[in-house]
Design an enzyme around this catalytic site. Structure first.
Site, PDB file in Angstrom:
ATOM      1  N   ALA A  15       0.841  -1.198   0.000  1.00 30.99           N
ATOM      2  CA  ALA A  15       0.000   0.000   0.000  1.00 30.99           C
ATOM      3  C   ALA A  15       0.879   1.252   0.000  1.00 30.99           C
ATOM      4  O   ALA A  15       0.650   2.187  -0.778  1.00 30.99           O
ATOM      5  CB  ALA A  15      -0.925  -0.001   1.208  1.00 30.99           C
ATOM      6  N   PHE A 115      -9.400 -19.715  -5.792  1.00 32.41           N
ATOM      7  CA  PHE A 115      -9.182 -19.204  -4.444  1.00 32.41           C
ATOM      8  C   PHE A 115     -10.521 -19.199  -3.722  1.00 32.41           C
ATOM      9  O   PHE A 115     -11.580 -19.121  -4.368  1.00 32.41           O
ATOM     10  CB  PHE A 115      -8.605 -17.776  -4.492  1.00 32.41           C
ATOM     11  CG  PHE A 115      -7.245 -17.657  -3.876  1.00 32.41           C
ATOM     12  CD1 PHE A 115      -6.134 -18.193  -4.497  1.00 32.41           C
ATOM     13  CD2 PHE A 115      -7.073 -17.008  -2.650  1.00 32.41           C
ATOM     14  CE1 PHE A 115      -4.877 -18.085  -3.915  1.00 32.41           C
ATOM     15  CE2 PHE A 115      -5.821 -16.902  -2.063  1.00 32.41           C
ATOM     16  CZ  PHE A 115      -4.717 -17.444  -2.695  1.00 32.41           C
ATOM     17  N   GLN A 235      -9.692 -11.906  10.832  1.00 29.22           N
ATOM     18  CA  GLN A 235      -9.781 -13.165  10.089  1.00 29.22           C
ATOM     19  C   GLN A 235      -8.752 -14.203  10.527  1.00 29.22           C
ATOM     20  O   GLN A 235      -7.571 -13.886  10.647  1.00 29.22           O
ATOM     21  CB  GLN A 235      -9.555 -12.877   8.606  1.00 29.22           C
ATOM     22  CG  GLN A 235      -9.458 -14.127   7.752  1.00 29.22           C
ATOM     23  CD  GLN A 235      -9.528 -13.801   6.275  1.00 29.22           C
ATOM     24  OE1 GLN A 235      -8.505 -13.486   5.669  1.00 29.22           O
ATOM     25  NE2 GLN A 235     -10.706 -13.829   5.705  1.00 29.22           N
ATOM     26  N   HIS A 237      -7.068 -17.708   9.184  1.00 27.33           N
ATOM     27  CA  HIS A 237      -6.884 -18.447   7.929  1.00 27.33           C
ATOM     28  C   HIS A 237      -6.911 -19.931   8.276  1.00 27.33           C
ATOM     29  O   HIS A 237      -6.282 -20.343   9.254  1.00 27.33           O
ATOM     30  CB  HIS A 237      -5.538 -18.050   7.312  1.00 27.33           C
ATOM     31  CG  HIS A 237      -5.316 -18.569   5.929  1.00 27.33           C
ATOM     32  ND1 HIS A 237      -5.197 -19.907   5.655  1.00 27.33           N
ATOM     33  CD2 HIS A 237      -5.201 -17.930   4.737  1.00 27.33           C
ATOM     34  CE1 HIS A 237      -5.011 -20.062   4.349  1.00 27.33           C
ATOM     35  NE2 HIS A 237      -5.017 -18.885   3.770  1.00 27.33           N
ATOM     36  N   LEU A 247       1.869 -19.725   7.425  1.00 29.46           N
ATOM     37  CA  LEU A 247       0.782 -19.895   6.470  1.00 29.46           C
ATOM     38  C   LEU A 247       1.090 -20.920   5.374  1.00 29.46           C
ATOM     39  O   LEU A 247       2.172 -20.933   4.810  1.00 29.46           O
ATOM     40  CB  LEU A 247       0.486 -18.548   5.794  1.00 29.46           C
ATOM     41  CG  LEU A 247      -0.814 -18.552   5.015  1.00 29.46           C
ATOM     42  CD1 LEU A 247      -1.999 -18.447   5.957  1.00 29.46           C
ATOM     43  CD2 LEU A 247      -0.856 -17.452   3.990  1.00 29.46           C
ATOM     44  N   GLU A 250      -3.919 -20.513   0.548  1.00 29.09           N
ATOM     45  CA  GLU A 250      -5.159 -21.059   0.016  1.00 29.09           C
ATOM     46  C   GLU A 250      -4.938 -21.575  -1.415  1.00 29.09           C
ATOM     47  O   GLU A 250      -5.688 -22.418  -1.915  1.00 29.09           O
ATOM     48  CB  GLU A 250      -6.187 -19.923  -0.010  1.00 29.09           C
ATOM     49  CG  GLU A 250      -7.615 -20.342   0.046  1.00 29.09           C
ATOM     50  CD  GLU A 250      -8.487 -19.138   0.393  1.00 29.09           C
ATOM     51  OE1 GLU A 250      -8.885 -19.024   1.561  1.00 29.09           O
ATOM     52  OE2 GLU A 250      -8.741 -18.306  -0.505  1.00 29.09           O
ATOM     53  N   ARG A 281     -13.012 -18.150   4.169  1.00 31.53           N
ATOM     54  CA  ARG A 281     -12.166 -18.575   5.296  1.00 31.53           C
ATOM     55  C   ARG A 281     -12.913 -18.680   6.621  1.00 31.53           C
ATOM     56  O   ARG A 281     -12.627 -19.574   7.419  1.00 31.53           O
ATOM     57  CB  ARG A 281     -11.008 -17.586   5.441  1.00 31.53           C
ATOM     58  CG  ARG A 281     -10.082 -17.683   4.272  1.00 31.53           C
ATOM     59  CD  ARG A 281      -9.048 -16.593   4.263  1.00 31.53           C
ATOM     60  NE  ARG A 281      -8.198 -16.803   3.110  1.00 31.53           N
ATOM     61  CZ  ARG A 281      -7.238 -15.972   2.738  1.00 31.53           C
ATOM     62  NH1 ARG A 281      -7.017 -14.861   3.434  1.00 31.53           N
ATOM     63  NH2 ARG A 281      -6.500 -16.235   1.696  1.00 31.53           N
ATOM     64  N   HIS A 347      -4.774 -14.125  10.880  1.00 26.97           N
ATOM     65  CA  HIS A 347      -4.199 -13.786   9.584  1.00 26.97           C
ATOM     66  C   HIS A 347      -4.390 -12.339   9.148  1.00 26.97           C
ATOM     67  O   HIS A 347      -3.453 -11.694   8.698  1.00 26.97           O
ATOM     68  CB  HIS A 347      -4.817 -14.715   8.543  1.00 26.97           C
ATOM     69  CG  HIS A 347      -4.227 -14.593   7.183  1.00 26.97           C
ATOM     70  ND1 HIS A 347      -2.890 -14.830   6.933  1.00 26.97           N
ATOM     71  CD2 HIS A 347      -4.783 -14.263   5.993  1.00 26.97           C
ATOM     72  CE1 HIS A 347      -2.653 -14.650   5.648  1.00 26.97           C
ATOM     73  NE2 HIS A 347      -3.769 -14.296   5.060  1.00 26.97           N
ATOM     74  N   GLU A 378      -3.765  -2.727   4.749  1.00 22.50           N
ATOM     75  CA  GLU A 378      -4.418  -3.526   5.797  1.00 22.50           C
ATOM     76  C   GLU A 378      -4.807  -2.697   7.018  1.00 22.50           C
ATOM     77  O   GLU A 378      -5.783  -3.009   7.702  1.00 22.50           O
ATOM     78  CB  GLU A 378      -3.512  -4.698   6.214  1.00 22.50           C
ATOM     79  CG  GLU A 378      -4.240  -5.658   7.130  1.00 22.50           C
ATOM     80  CD  GLU A 378      -3.510  -6.967   7.368  1.00 22.50           C
ATOM     81  OE1 GLU A 378      -2.639  -7.341   6.554  1.00 22.50           O
ATOM     82  OE2 GLU A 378      -3.829  -7.619   8.380  1.00 22.50           O
ATOM     83  N   ARG A 389     -12.699 -11.147   4.746  1.00 25.41           N
ATOM     84  CA  ARG A 389     -12.040 -10.885   3.465  1.00 25.41           C
ATOM     85  C   ARG A 389     -11.924 -12.162   2.650  1.00 25.41           C
ATOM     86  O   ARG A 389     -11.640 -13.225   3.194  1.00 25.41           O
ATOM     87  CB  ARG A 389     -10.632 -10.326   3.720  1.00 25.41           C
ATOM     88  CG  ARG A 389      -9.787 -10.282   2.474  1.00 25.41           C
ATOM     89  CD  ARG A 389      -8.491  -9.557   2.683  1.00 25.41           C
ATOM     90  NE  ARG A 389      -7.469 -10.317   3.368  1.00 25.41           N
ATOM     91  CZ  ARG A 389      -6.647 -11.201   2.775  1.00 25.41           C
ATOM     92  NH1 ARG A 389      -6.767 -11.467   1.479  1.00 25.41           N
ATOM     93  NH2 ARG A 389      -5.718 -11.815   3.468  1.00 25.41           N
TER      94      ARG A 389
END
Ligand SMILES: Cc1cc2nc3c(=O)[nH]c(=O)nc-3n(C[C@H](O)[C@H](O)[C@H](O)COP(=O)(O)OP(=O)(O)OC[C@H]3O[C@@H](n4cnc5c(N)ncnc54)[C@H](O)[C@@H]3O)c2cc1C
Length: 584
Positions: A15, A115, A235, A237, A247, A250, A281, A347, A378, A389
């Protein structure tokens, strides 16, 4: 020392970088980061970035729009979601032209994979929408944007830690920072400041997030009177490595991986008959934990398997090399030969700093704008993700809204080149001086701490409590107990002991400051979660298990007051898709 810039950007994740690139067209731009820029958490993003390119099968931005709204459990603001999904194709082509090495189809087009929650024709079947660069997508995009920023003359300041944000009379004038290597404190005075400081998953024990994801800037802004939006929505995951939280993308399920329980059943068939393992998720996490609670974990234990053994070895090698290495290094497992033990891992923060669609920070439920302050990525809540999300929508969010914020900044800087801002620079630097002094006092007092408590113990207790009482399943009684624990831990931080009393590269000092921010943010998360008496997306209340659109189809805003946190609410922007039951 005082530094003067037109634009100061906090954070060199995607970002911050995308915004910097855009803002560099007007005036000078500084990007500050507590890390070396390319080590930001964005670099670890694995699976993909979503756009309805339709390279592998027919797809439309409209379907992407619908999926994102439904994925958000109808809490996402539809004006913002439509912008994001509508701009996605352009954003991907732009990244490609900048040099991002996307994986390719045999014909040479940008490859796409399945996804969670991404479907064709309004939910009829999964669709291949995630563009990827093997399972190192974040790495590929961060390095490309970093190079582009260098070419545009953006100035980077690595390993500077933001201590405070200068706000006076509803205008932001810059930030106060600690130079980690020397211990010196600086003022960065600016016409415009953009906060792109990422997530705060470290408040939980098991997380996929980097050590630095501690929510410092959210906590600072909250202390300065800016509300935090929808903080109850965090969230998890579904597939973190068991015991570690690292992680497993996905994309592994996107390439055909399935989840199996201790009985060898593909249990997602029962929970989401149409899209099964590719459900959103929040639903998959609840399904996994329900299987475990009902005794169907592997060997009755608290994990299940992600099984890739049937996926062609070539696919694993070419498209999932990073997670293969993780499995080998951390678990001693070859995922093409053995199933991977997994468990939900903290996550992604759906909530954050309220902004409008151009990244301007909002101060209240009426949408009043804080002058000279923007936010994206984020840490911001625009809100495109609502209560949950969808995978591969965060990278998209960072580049679409990072660019939009950068454009708005460029316009703002361009508009008033004459005297006005010069005056503001002087005023800004003047306002910063008392805060600089206050930061010095704060650092000195932490360095003098000679109490009994070790901060690592307090941090571990916080993470344990947040995990036990504020993760996938929640209820009022436990949340109340949690808030009490957090307040108790806050008290205990007053009695910490710092072993390292030096100023140069004092990581213990940084840990102490971060811990205060984590406690602050955790209290807001838990308190927002108590207030919302319904279940929606990632916020599941066992004592209020239904979604309640009559009372709760609204965004939460948490304000700091002298006593309790004050809650206010604002409506969800619904333009196209009316709330419906969420069946997959
Ligand atoms: C392991 C993992 C895999 C993921 N995979 C995907 C994926 O495949 N697809 C997808 O869409 N999303 C994915 N996500 C989510 C996505 O990567 C992030 O949400 C996104 O990259 C965040 O970008 P950002 O620019 O907002 O912040 P970040 O990349 O987190 O950057 C934050 C920046 O802020 C700086 N900062 C923070 N506090 C301070 C301070 N006090 N002082 C100075 N600087 C500070 C940091 O140094 C850093 O530069 C993944 C996330 C994780 C954790």
């Amino acid at each position: 020392m005082t530094h003067q810039f037109d634009t100061v950007i906090i954070g060199s994740g995607l970002a911050g970088l995308r915004a910097a690139l855009e803002a560099a067209g007007a005036g000078n731009v500084a990007v500050l980061s507590k890390l070396y820029p390319t080590r930001s958490h964005s670099t670890t993003a694995q699976g993909g970035i979503g756009a309805a390119l339709g390279n592998e099968e027919p797809d439309k931005p409209e379907w992407h729009f619908y999926d994102t709204v439904k994925g958000s459990d109808f809490l996402g603001d539809q004006d913002a979601i439509e912008i994001m999904c509508g701009d996605a194709i352009r954003a991907i082509i732009e990244l490609e032209h900048m040099g991002v090495p996307f994986s390719r189809t045999p014909e040479g087009r940008i490859a796409q994979r399945y996804f969670g929650g991404h479907t064709k024709d309004f939910g009829t079947a999964p669709v291949r929408r995630a563009c990827y660069s093997a399972d190192r997508t974040g790495h590929a995009i961060v390095f490309t944007l970093y190079e582009q920023c260098q070419l545009k003359g953006v100035k980077f300041f690595p390993e500077l830690f933001v201590l405070d944000i200068v706000i006076e009379n509803n205008r932001c004038h810059g930030v106060i920072v600690l130079e980690i290597s020397t211990g010196e404190i600086h003022i960065f005075s600016s016409k415009v400041t953009l906060i792109a400081s990422g997530g705060y998953g470290r408040v939980f024990k098991t997380t996929s997030n980097a050590y630095v994801s501690t929510g410092d800037c959210l906590s600072i802004l909250y202390n300065r009177g800016i509300p935090l939006e929808d903080m109850e929505f965090f969230q998890f995951h579904p597939t973190g490595l068991y015991g570690l939280g690292i992680l497993i993308t996905e994309g592994a399920r996107g390439e055909g991986g399935i989840l199996i329980n201790g009985k060898g059943d593909r249990f997602m068939e029962r929970y989401a008959p149409t899209i099964k393992d590719l459900a959103p998720r929040d639903m998959v996490c609840r399904a996994i934990l329900t299987e475990i609670r009902e005794g169907r974990g592997i060997d009755g234990k608290d994990y299940i398997y992600l099984d890739l053994r049937h996926v062609p070895k070539k696919t694993i090698k070419e498209r999932l090399p990073e997670i293969t290495t993780f499995c080998k290094t951390y678990m001693g497992i070859d995922p093409s030969e053995q199933p991977i033990p997994v468990i939900p891992t903290a996550h992604y923060a759906m909530g954050g700093i309220p902004t409008d669609i151009d990244g301007r920070v909002l101060m209240d439920e009426k949408g009043s704008v804080m002058q000279g302050l923007y936010s994206a990525g984020e840490c911001a809540c625009v809100s495109v993700h609502g209560a949950n999300r969808l995978g591969c929508n965060s990278l998209l969010d960072t580049v679409v809204f990072g660019r939009k914020a950068g454009r708005a900044i460029k316009e703002e800087i361009g508009r008033d080149t004459a005297g006005k801002n010069k005056k503001e620079d002087i005023v800004g630097a003047r306002h910063a001086v008392p805060l600089l002094e206050r930061s010095k006092i704060m650092i000195d007092s932490i360095l003098k701490c000679n109490g009994k408590e070790r901060l690592a113990n307090i941090r571990t207790e916080l993470q344990d409590r947040m995990m036990e009482h504020c993760s996938v399943f929640r209820d009022e009684k436990n949340l109340k107990g949690l808030i009490e624990s957090i307040r108790n831990l806050k008290e205990r931080t007053k009695d910490i002991y710092l072993k390292d009393k030096t100023r140069k590269f004092n990581t213990e000092l940084i840990d102490a400051i971060e811990l205060n921010h984590m406690l602050n943010i955790s209290e807001v998360i838990a308190s927002s979660a108590i207030e919302r008496k319904e279940s929606r997306g990632a916020h599941y209340r066992e004592d209020c298990p239904e979604r309640d659109d009559t009372s709760w189809l609204k965004h939460t805003l948490a304000f700091k007051t002298d006593k309790e946190i004050e809650f206010r609410y604002k409506p969800v922007n619904i333009t196209r898709f009316k709330p419906e039951e969420r069946i997959y």
